[in-house]
Design an enzyme around this catalytic site. Sequence first.
Site, PDB file in Angstrom:
ATOM      1  N   HIS A   1       6.361 -96.863  32.626  1.00 14.75           N
ATOM      2  CA  HIS A   1       6.844 -96.273  31.379  1.00 14.75           C
ATOM      3  C   HIS A   1       7.976 -97.116  30.818  1.00 14.75           C
ATOM      4  O   HIS A   1       8.627 -97.865  31.555  1.00 14.75           O
ATOM      5  CB  HIS A   1       7.347 -94.838  31.608  1.00 14.75           C
ATOM      6  CG  HIS A   1       8.541 -94.769  32.497  1.00 14.75           C
ATOM      7  ND1 HIS A   1       8.439 -94.673  33.870  1.00 14.75           N
ATOM      8  CD2 HIS A   1       9.874 -94.807  32.238  1.00 14.75           C
ATOM      9  CE1 HIS A   1       9.646 -94.645  34.396  1.00 14.75           C
ATOM     10  NE2 HIS A   1      10.550 -94.735  33.426  1.00 14.75           N
TER      11      HIS A   1
ATOM     12  N   HIS B   1      12.586-102.083  28.539  1.00 17.39           N
ATOM     13  CA  HIS B   1      11.905-102.768  29.644  1.00 17.39           C
ATOM     14  C   HIS B   1      11.030-101.749  30.358  1.00 17.39           C
ATOM     15  O   HIS B   1      11.186-100.532  30.162  1.00 17.39           O
ATOM     16  CB  HIS B   1      12.943-103.324  30.629  1.00 17.39           C
ATOM     17  CG  HIS B   1      13.696-102.214  31.293  1.00 17.39           C
ATOM     18  ND1 HIS B   1      14.801-101.637  30.723  1.00 17.39           N
ATOM     19  CD2 HIS B   1      13.437-101.517  32.433  1.00 17.39           C
ATOM     20  CE1 HIS B   1      15.207-100.638  31.492  1.00 17.39           C
ATOM     21  NE2 HIS B   1      14.397-100.543  32.538  1.00 17.39           N
TER      22      HIS B   1
HETATM   23  P1  2AM Z   1      14.071 -94.952  33.409  1.00 22.75           P
HETATM   24  O1  2AM Z   1      13.657 -95.883  32.344  1.00 22.75           O
HETATM   25  O2  2AM Z   1      13.023 -93.986  33.776  1.00 22.75           O
HETATM   26  O3  2AM Z   1      15.419 -94.370  33.183  1.00 22.75           O
HETATM   27  C1  2AM Z   1      17.534 -99.155  35.267  1.00 22.75           C
HETATM   28  O4  2AM Z   1      18.258 -98.028  35.678  1.00 22.75           O
HETATM   29  C2  2AM Z   1      16.077 -98.837  35.185  1.00 22.75           C
HETATM   30  O5  2AM Z   1      15.577 -98.470  36.463  1.00 22.75           O
HETATM   31  C3  2AM Z   1      15.721 -97.714  34.242  1.00 22.75           C
HETATM   32  O6  2AM Z   1      14.616 -98.164  33.488  1.00 22.75           O
HETATM   33  C4  2AM Z   1      15.296 -96.578  35.113  1.00 22.75           C
HETATM   34  O7  2AM Z   1      14.209 -95.863  34.721  1.00 22.75           O
HETATM   35  C5  2AM Z   1      14.805 -97.288  36.335  1.00 22.75           C
HETATM   36  N1  2AM Z   1      14.923 -96.465  37.525  1.00 22.75           N
HETATM   37  C6  2AM Z   1      13.920 -96.190  38.380  1.00 22.75           C
HETATM   38  N2  2AM Z   1      14.357 -95.439  39.391  1.00 22.75           N
HETATM   39  C7  2AM Z   1      15.669 -95.228  39.174  1.00 22.75           C
HETATM   40  C8  2AM Z   1      16.677 -94.500  39.862  1.00 22.75           C
HETATM   41  N3  2AM Z   1      16.429 -93.866  41.006  1.00 22.75           N
HETATM   42  N4  2AM Z   1      17.918 -94.482  39.320  1.00 22.75           N
HETATM   43  C9  2AM Z   1      18.190 -95.119  38.166  1.00 22.75           C
HETATM   44  N5  2AM Z   1      17.278 -95.837  37.473  1.00 22.75           N
HETATM   45  C10 2AM Z   1      16.031 -95.878  37.977  1.00 22.75           C
END
Ligand code: 2AM
Length: 170
Positions: free
Chosen positions: A122, A41
Site C-alpha cells: 500500500h 513510497h
Molecule cells: P504506513 O505507510 O502504513 O504508515 C515508515 O514508517 C514506513 O514504514 C511507513 O510507510 C509505514 O507504513 C511503514 N511501516 C510498516 N510497519 C511499520 C511499523 N510497525 N511502524 C511504523 N511504520 C511502519
Amino acid sequence: MTDSLRLFFALPCPVSIAQAIVRWRTDQHLPGRPVPAENLHLTLAFLGAQPAERLSTLYQVAESVRSQPFEITLERLHCTPRGLLWLEPAQSPGALLQLADALRAGLTDVAIPFDSQAFRPHLTVFRDGAALPGAAPPAYRWLVDRFALYRSDSIPGGVRYRTLREWPLQ
Ligand code: 2AM
C-alpha cells in the site's frame, strides 16, 4: 553510544505518479494529514531502529536480491481503523510479493529483525484520515524499476525520509 537509525526498505514513488496522486488528493478535500509528495513510497519491509553498524549488512542483503522490473496498478482506496488512507492494488503482482519475500528472507538469514506483519502492499496518502471520497481514485500505473533503503528522521511537524541507497531491478 551506538547510533541508531530508523530504517525501512521501500519502493520510491516516481515523481510523475506522486504529482498525479497529489493533484487527485487535493481535489478530494478530505480530512487528514496529507503525506508530503516527496515521502510517498510503498514499504517492503519495516526495520525500525537499527544500529548504524548494520548498514553494510543491509546493503549486502539488498544487493543479493534479484527481481525483474514489474508493473503495479494502484487503484483502490482503503481507510484503516487507525486513520491511514492508502492506495493499493486490486491484485498484487507476483513479482512484488517475491521481491518483499526475498528481502524479508535475506533479513531473516542475517538475523536482522523487521516488522513481520503479513505484507499488504500500500501507499499511504493521508494520516489521521477518517473518510473515503465518494468516487474511486484513478488507476495509477507504476513501472517499478528500483527499490531503496530509507532512513526516517523526525523533524518539526513530521518526518523526513532520506534514501540511503537504491538498487535497480534488472
Ligand atoms: P504506513 O505507510 O502504513 O504508515 C515508515 O514508517 C514506513 O514504514 C511507513 O510507510 C509505514 O507504513 C511503514 N511501516 C510498516 N510497519 C511499520 C511499523 N510497525 N511502524 C511504523 N511504520 C511502519
